[in-house]
Design a protein around this motif. Structure first.
Motif, PDB file in Angstrom:
ATOM      1  N   UNK A  43       0.874  -1.177   0.000  1.00 45.59           N
ATOM      2  CA  UNK A  43       0.000   0.000   0.000  1.00 45.59           C
ATOM      3  C   UNK A  43       0.904   1.219   0.000  1.00 45.59           C
ATOM      4  N   UNK A  44       0.418   2.299  -0.607  1.00 49.51           N
ATOM      5  CA  UNK A  44       1.216   3.524  -0.619  1.00 49.51           C
ATOM      6  C   UNK A  44       0.563   4.574   0.263  1.00 49.51           C
ATOM      7  N   UNK A  45       1.417   5.380   0.880  1.00 49.23           N
ATOM      8  CA  UNK A  45       0.973   6.460   1.767  1.00 49.23           C
ATOM      9  C   UNK A  45      -0.050   5.946   2.777  1.00 49.23           C
ATOM     10  N   UNK A  46       0.381   4.966   3.518  1.00 46.98           N
ATOM     11  CA  UNK A  46      -0.510   4.293   4.470  1.00 46.98           C
ATOM     12  C   UNK A  46      -0.339   4.867   5.876  1.00 46.98           C
ATOM     13  N   UNK A  47      -1.434   5.250   6.539  1.00 44.80           N
ATOM     14  CA  UNK A  47      -1.338   5.704   7.933  1.00 44.80           C
ATOM     15  C   UNK A  47      -1.042   4.521   8.867  1.00 44.80           C
ATOM     16  N   UNK A  48       0.025   4.663   9.656  1.00 42.79           N
ATOM     17  CA  UNK A  48       0.415   3.640  10.635  1.00 42.79           C
ATOM     18  C   UNK A  48       0.918   4.352  11.887  1.00 42.79           C
ATOM     19  N   UNK A  49       0.373   4.004  13.019  1.00 48.63           N
ATOM     20  CA  UNK A  49       0.841   4.489  14.324  1.00 48.63           C
ATOM     21  C   UNK A  49       0.983   6.009  14.365  1.00 48.63           C
ATOM     22  N   UNK A  50       0.056   6.713  13.742  1.00 48.05           N
ATOM     23  CA  UNK A  50       0.084   8.165  13.765  1.00 48.05           C
ATOM     24  C   UNK A  50       0.954   8.802  12.699  1.00 48.05           C
ATOM     25  N   UNK A  51       1.608   7.999  11.881  1.00 44.43           N
ATOM     26  CA  UNK A  51       2.450   8.490  10.796  1.00 44.43           C
ATOM     27  C   UNK A  51       1.846   8.066   9.465  1.00 44.43           C
ATOM     28  N   UNK A  52       2.262   8.719   8.403  1.00 41.64           N
ATOM     29  CA  UNK A  52       1.894   8.280   7.061  1.00 41.64           C
ATOM     30  C   UNK A  52       3.185   7.811   6.409  1.00 41.64           C
ATOM     31  N   UNK A  53       3.269   6.508   6.151  1.00 46.78           N
ATOM     32  CA  UNK A  53       4.498   5.935   5.597  1.00 46.78           C
ATOM     33  C   UNK A  53       4.403   5.897   4.078  1.00 46.78           C
ATOM     34  N   UNK A  54       5.563   5.918   3.425  1.00 44.30           N
ATOM     35  CA  UNK A  54       5.583   5.940   1.961  1.00 44.30           C
ATOM     36  C   UNK A  54       4.939   4.684   1.376  1.00 44.30           C
ATOM     37  N   UNK A  55       5.467   3.529   1.754  1.00 49.21           N
ATOM     38  CA  UNK A  55       4.970   2.251   1.233  1.00 49.21           C
ATOM     39  C   UNK A  55       4.977   1.230   2.362  1.00 49.21           C
ATOM     40  N   UNK A  56       3.983   0.343   2.356  1.00 51.29           N
ATOM     41  CA  UNK A  56       3.927  -0.678   3.402  1.00 51.29           C
ATOM     42  C   UNK A  56       3.422  -1.990   2.829  1.00 51.29           C
ATOM     43  N   UNK A  57       3.999  -3.066   3.342  1.00 51.31           N
ATOM     44  CA  UNK A  57       3.537  -4.417   3.042  1.00 51.31           C
ATOM     45  C   UNK A  57       2.971  -4.967   4.352  1.00 51.31           C
ATOM     46  N   UNK A  58       1.672  -4.767   4.600  1.00 50.99           N
ATOM     47  CA  UNK A  58       1.081  -5.116   5.896  1.00 50.99           C
ATOM     48  C   UNK A  58       1.266  -6.568   6.312  1.00 50.99           C
ATOM     49  N   UNK A  59       1.160  -7.500   5.382  1.00 48.97           N
ATOM     50  CA  UNK A  59       1.297  -8.918   5.755  1.00 48.97           C
ATOM     51  C   UNK A  59       2.699  -9.238   6.260  1.00 48.97           C
ATOM     52  N   UNK A  60       3.682  -8.463   5.864  1.00 50.78           N
ATOM     53  CA  UNK A  60       5.063  -8.677   6.286  1.00 50.78           C
ATOM     54  C   UNK A  60       5.498  -7.681   7.355  1.00 50.78           C
TER      55      UNK A  60
END
Length: 122
Positions: A43-60
């Protein structure tokens, strides 16, 4: 991974960032979107823990951050360190690459991502 409530402002910010990706983000996204990198979902520009990260692979539980030259100064480096620690305490692994790494050696960036995700790289 269950969905979490995301503040509306974070959701709007993430949407705006998706519309204004850097050239490095666009290049990497073209390679990894739609499960193109060994079937890994990003996913791109994903909100995580109060931040917006560039790219994330949630399953990993993997975050990929792409940094421009401004991240080389002391203030940004300290902010990035604190951010990475907060994300790590939330159970995520953070990989950081310079924009130049993506633009000049995209294959090496992808190999590193695959290695962290436990995929064999030949």
């Amino acid at each position: 991974m269950p969905h979490r409530d995301i503040p509306n402002q974070n959701r709007r910010n993430a949407k705006a960032l998706r519309s204004n990706m850097t050239e490095a983000e666009k290049r990497l996204w073209r390679v990894i979107r739609a499960h193109r990198l060994e079937g890994i979902s990003f996913r791109r520009q994903m909100p995580i823990a109060g931040y917006i990260v560039d790219l994330a692979a949630p399953q990993h539980r993997l975050i990929v951050e792409l940094d421009g030259s401004q991240h080389g100064d002391q203030q940004h480096a300290e902010q990035d360190k604190q951010r990475d620690e907060a994300l790590a305490s939330a159970g995520w692994t953070v990989l950081r690459f310079w924009n130049a790494d993506v633009l000049q050696d995209l294959d090496a960036v992808c190999r590193k991502v695959l290695t962290v995700c436990g995929r064999e790289v030949s």
